[in-house]
Structure formats: C-alpha cells, structure tokens
Write an enzyme that holds these catalytic residues in place. Structure first.
Site, PDB file in Angstrom:
ATOM      1  CG  ASN A  11      42.046  38.138  44.032  1.00 57.96           C
ATOM      2  OD1 ASN A  11      41.516  37.050  43.991  1.00 57.96           O
ATOM      3  ND2 ASN A  11      43.043  38.442  43.239  1.00 57.96           N
ATOM      4  CB  CYS A  76      36.412  34.885  40.297  1.00 59.35           C
ATOM      5  SG  CYS A  76      37.553  35.776  41.360  1.00 59.35           S
ATOM      6  CB  CYS A 237      42.479  32.220  44.507  1.00 62.69           C
ATOM      7  SG  CYS A 237      41.438  31.373  43.287  1.00 62.69           S
ATOM      8  CB  THR A 239      37.337  29.278  42.924  1.00 62.55           C
ATOM      9  OG1 THR A 239      38.396  29.957  42.250  1.00 62.55           O
ATOM     10  CG2 THR A 239      36.005  29.934  42.608  1.00 62.55           C
TER      11      THR A 239
END
EC number: 5.1.1.7
Length: 295
Positions: A11, A76, A237, A239
């Site tokens: 990410n 995030c 991701c 979260t």
C-alpha cells in the site's frame, strides 16, 4: 516541493511533511492528491499523507490522508504505520506517539533498533457496530441496530445478493466471509472490479464503504482480498484487516489474536478488553522533489 515515498504491505503513499508549515493549500489538497496519485502520469500512489501539527495538546501530531480519487479518509491502518515511522525518524523521537486522526485518537508504539523503526503496534480504538456509525441505511433496521451477516441485494450478473457485516474502526468497512456466500477468493478476484465497486457505492452506504472478502483458514488465520473506498483494489488495508478480524471474532469464527494474510504481506491483529491492536512494519522507499504534478 519535497516528499517521501513509503509503503506498508505494498500500500504505497506520498508523504508530505507540513509539521512546520503548509506546503499544499487546504482548498487544493483534494485535487493535488488526485493528480499526484495518478500512475503513469505523475508520482503514482494509493494516497497522500500529510503530517501536521495537532489541533490540541492531547495529541503529539496530526495525521491526514487523501485517497487517490481526492477524497479524504478518516483513518488508514497501513498509512498510519508509514506516518508513525516517518514522524519518529525525522520529526520527533516520541514513543509511544499520540496521533490525531479524523477517526479519533490513535496511539503508535514502535519497536526501535538504533534510530530505525522496525515494527509499529497501533492502538486502533474500540470498534463501533451501530448503523448510524457506518453510516448504513437499510429497510427493517434502525440506526442503533447492528448488521451482522445480513443480506443485501446486488445488481451485477455475478453475485445477485451478498451476506455481509459492517463495522467502523475509524472508517467504515463491510466484511464478507466467502464461505457464507458460497463463493471463493478466485471468484472474488475475477469479478472484484464489478462486485467491489457496486458494494462500495451501494445505496445502503450514503458515504460509501470499504469492502473486504475474507476466507477463514483456521481459528488463528484468515486471508483477505480488499477493495478500498476511493482507491479500488489494493494489496492490503490495515483498518480493513482490523475490521475483518473483529468481525471474524464477533461471529465466532476465530480467536482474539489472528494472523491475516494479504496480497502485500501479513498483519497481526489482537483484540483486547480496551480495544484492538494492529502490528506490522512500514518501509521508507525514497525521498524526492516534485517538479511537475502531472495531469
């Protein structure tokens, strides 16, 4: 303008240090983020992180993140690990670090070797399950109700309906267990652009939602495929991983400490009485100077 490229589990983010002064005007941050994140035409990234002074003394520093479509997110998980590493190594040697986010207080504890941050443990807060906290609007449910493995009708030709659960961990997430929907992750990957996008923009979610497809491997491990609100498919991701483990545990599918496998790598999530903790690393890739934002 100088920036730093960082990533956590693939990410990737453009990190801009505004702790000592604004570099991108407030009214221009959304459009700036949309342009600079465009791969092939500018730097390219999943999002832009701005490091700012906090708005009150209860925090050490302020975290802001804009998605690649220009929308600002509340929180995030992968981004805050990148943020915490940058802040410790380049702004202040504070550990633990109290971070102000749009989703509330987050606390980062860092494992340090020399002056380098090797691993970050982030207190992700207490999850919220009520529909008003998502927000979610669906017939037959009130705003204080929870939506656990409830059914939504879809319009795509591949999956006409879906069972999902919703939770807010600073930002909203829909968690879909593939075994409860008689599908597998290969099916999900093949049709993710259609199904993920439809659920993100479903009328039940007026502010849109992050979408995660989860396969439970055993009580201590899960595998996740993610469709992020405002970014689309991403390799991981933070979260969303937190939300997936919370839901797996709440529905009795896993224990309270789970190793999650994502396309970008692994994250460890632990559920305790005071809230949820995320444990993982972050990588500082390069520093650069922006000459032209691109188009």
């Amino acid at each position: 303008m100088e920036f730093t490229k960082m990533h956590a589990l693939g990410n990737d983010y453009i990190v801009i240090n505004e702790f000592d002064g604004e570099k991108v005007k407030e009214e221009e941050k959304a459009e700036f983020s949309r342009k600079i994140c465009r791969r092939g035409f500018s730097v390219g990234a999943d999002g832009v992180i701005f490091i700012q002074k906090p708005t009150s003394d209860e925090y050490d520093v302020r975290f802001r993140i804009f998605n690649s479509d220009g929308s600002e997110a509340e929180m995030c998980g992968n981004g805050i690990r990148c943020f915490s590493k940058y802040v410790y190594e380049r702004i202040m040697k504070k550990n633990p670090l109290k971070v102000e986010t749009k989703g509330g207080l987050r606390v980062s504890e860092m494992e340090i070797e020399g002056d380098e941050v090797k691993k970050i443990k982030v207190y992700m807060g207490v999850p919220k399950f009520k529909l008003k906290d998502i927000p979610m609007v669906v017939d037959g449910y009130k705003e204080d109700d929870e939506f656990l493995n409830g059914e939504l009708k879809l319009k795509n030709p591949y999956l006409p309906k879906v069972k999902l659960s919703v939770v807010n961990v600073g930002n909203p997430h829909a968690v879909i267990f593939v075994e409860d929907n008689n599908i597998d992750l290969d099916f999900v990957r093949e049709h993710l652009d259609v199904i993920g996008k439809e659920i993100e923009h479903h009328e039940a979610f007026p502010e849109r939602i992050n979408v995660h497809f989860v396969k439970v491997l055993n009580p201590n491990e899960i595998r996740i495929v993610t469709w992020e609100r405002g970014a689309g498919y991403t390799t991981a991701c933070g979260t969303g991983t937190t939300a997936s483990v919370i839901m797996a545990h709440k529905l009795g599918k896993t224990n309270n400490r789970v190793l999650a496998h994502l396309d970008g790598g692994d994250l460890e999530i632990e559920i305790k009485d005071d809230g949820v903790y995320m444990i993982g690393d972050a990588v500082m890739v390069y520093d650069a100077k922006l000459i032209n934002i691109g188009w």
